[in-house]
Enzyme design. Sequence first.
Site, short mmCIF file in Angstrom:
data_model
loop_
_atom_site.label_atom_id
_atom_site.label_comp_id
_atom_site.label_asym_id
_atom_site.label_seq_id
_atom_site.Cartn_x
_atom_site.Cartn_y
_atom_site.Cartn_z
N THR A 48 -6.28 0.03 0.54
CA THR A 48 -7.40 -0.03 1.49
C THR A 48 -6.98 0.43 2.87
OG1 THR A 48 -8.25 -1.94 0.27
CG2 THR A 48 -9.17 -1.54 2.44
N THR A 49 -5.81 -0.02 3.33
CA THR A 49 -5.33 0.30 4.67
C THR A 49 -5.05 1.80 4.82
OG1 THR A 49 -4.35 -1.90 4.74
CG2 THR A 49 -3.63 -0.36 6.43
N TYR A 111 -18.92 -3.63 -6.07
CA TYR A 111 -20.32 -3.22 -6.01
C TYR A 111 -21.12 -3.56 -7.26
CZ TYR A 111 -24.54 -0.64 -4.84
OH TYR A 111 -25.85 -0.32 -4.58
N TYR A 137 -5.51 -6.56 -7.96
CA TYR A 137 -5.80 -6.75 -6.54
C TYR A 137 -7.14 -7.46 -6.41
CZ TYR A 137 -6.71 -5.45 -1.60
OH TYR A 137 -7.00 -5.47 -0.26
N ARG A 142 -14.25 -7.70 -0.07
CA ARG A 142 -14.61 -6.29 -0.19
C ARG A 142 -15.32 -5.97 -1.51
NH1 ARG A 142 -12.56 -2.59 3.40
NH2 ARG A 142 -11.04 -3.37 4.89
N LYS A 165 -2.10 -9.17 -6.37
CA LYS A 165 -2.21 -9.29 -4.91
C LYS A 165 -3.42 -10.17 -4.66
CE LYS A 165 -3.18 -6.74 -0.66
NZ LYS A 165 -3.54 -5.44 -0.05
N ILE A 207 1.74 -7.95 0.41
CA ILE A 207 1.39 -6.55 0.68
C ILE A 207 0.60 -6.59 1.98
CG2 ILE A 207 0.05 -4.55 -0.07
CD1 ILE A 207 0.83 -5.23 -2.94
#
Length: 292
Positions: A48-49, A111, A137, A142, A165, A207
């Site tokens: 994401t980052t 989503y 993850y 999100r 994660k 992470i």
Amino acid sequence: MNIDRLYGTGVALVTPFNENGSIDYDGLKKLLQHTAKQSVDYYVVQGTTGESTTTTADEKKEILKFVKQNNAANLPIVYGIGGNNTHQVIETIKTTDLSGVDAILSVSPYYNKPSQEGITKHFELIADNSPIPVILYNVPGRTASNLTAATTLALAKHKNIIGTKEASGNLEQAMHISANKPNDFLLISGEDMLTVPLYTIGAKGVISVLANGFSDVFKEMKEHAFNNNYEAAAKAAFKLLSINPLMYAESNPVGIKHVLKLQGVCDDYVRLPLLPPSNELKNDIKAALSKL
């Protein structure tokens, strides 16, 4: 693989951009050197980052290739391949050169909000088709759905799923995972400021967003935690209390990119729909850095 290669701090690398929106590979090279110098334990590429939602398929492959070629410290590499279209994720895995990559980090489907059974089938198929190990993850903030402890533990039985994660922020959920997981399954913090609490219940690392700029602090946290000195680990984490919320005030990675700009690593350009940091955020970050 030997999972202790992924103990400690994985830095969720940003993707530096030039003003015209192209990838700043000079900045990326400086970032790899910067984080390795401060002793991160492994690189996480295109999470994401890394603004993975706005990099193209070709750019993703080029970024991964560049990190491999410029990994002077020979650190392990975890590469982000995830999504909400199971078969597309599998196709991406099959068409990506994963040589030199230690594991895939795969986000829970977002989503479309699948059931827990749907999430389980999704990850089982990905793990069945991946030539390298998979790290789950879980980031409900999100994805709009939570990967429950029960689902995580069921998936932990898969021979090619080696860890999670955990970014739910739910310590009780993390405790259930830690209490019941196989010994060779990694619990990894996905929340920078919950790293020390998760170390106390059996996590093996983090992470991290903040490790782009402050990986030396995470090294200190890790070393104290691995020596069962959690009071000292917490004191190290406290150093980041004022800067951490600023990393998300205008969405990640806007804040950490500005930190890196002030540290002389790379510029703070981002891709739409994200915007560069406001003057107010810049001033707040500068003030927080002065206290560090």
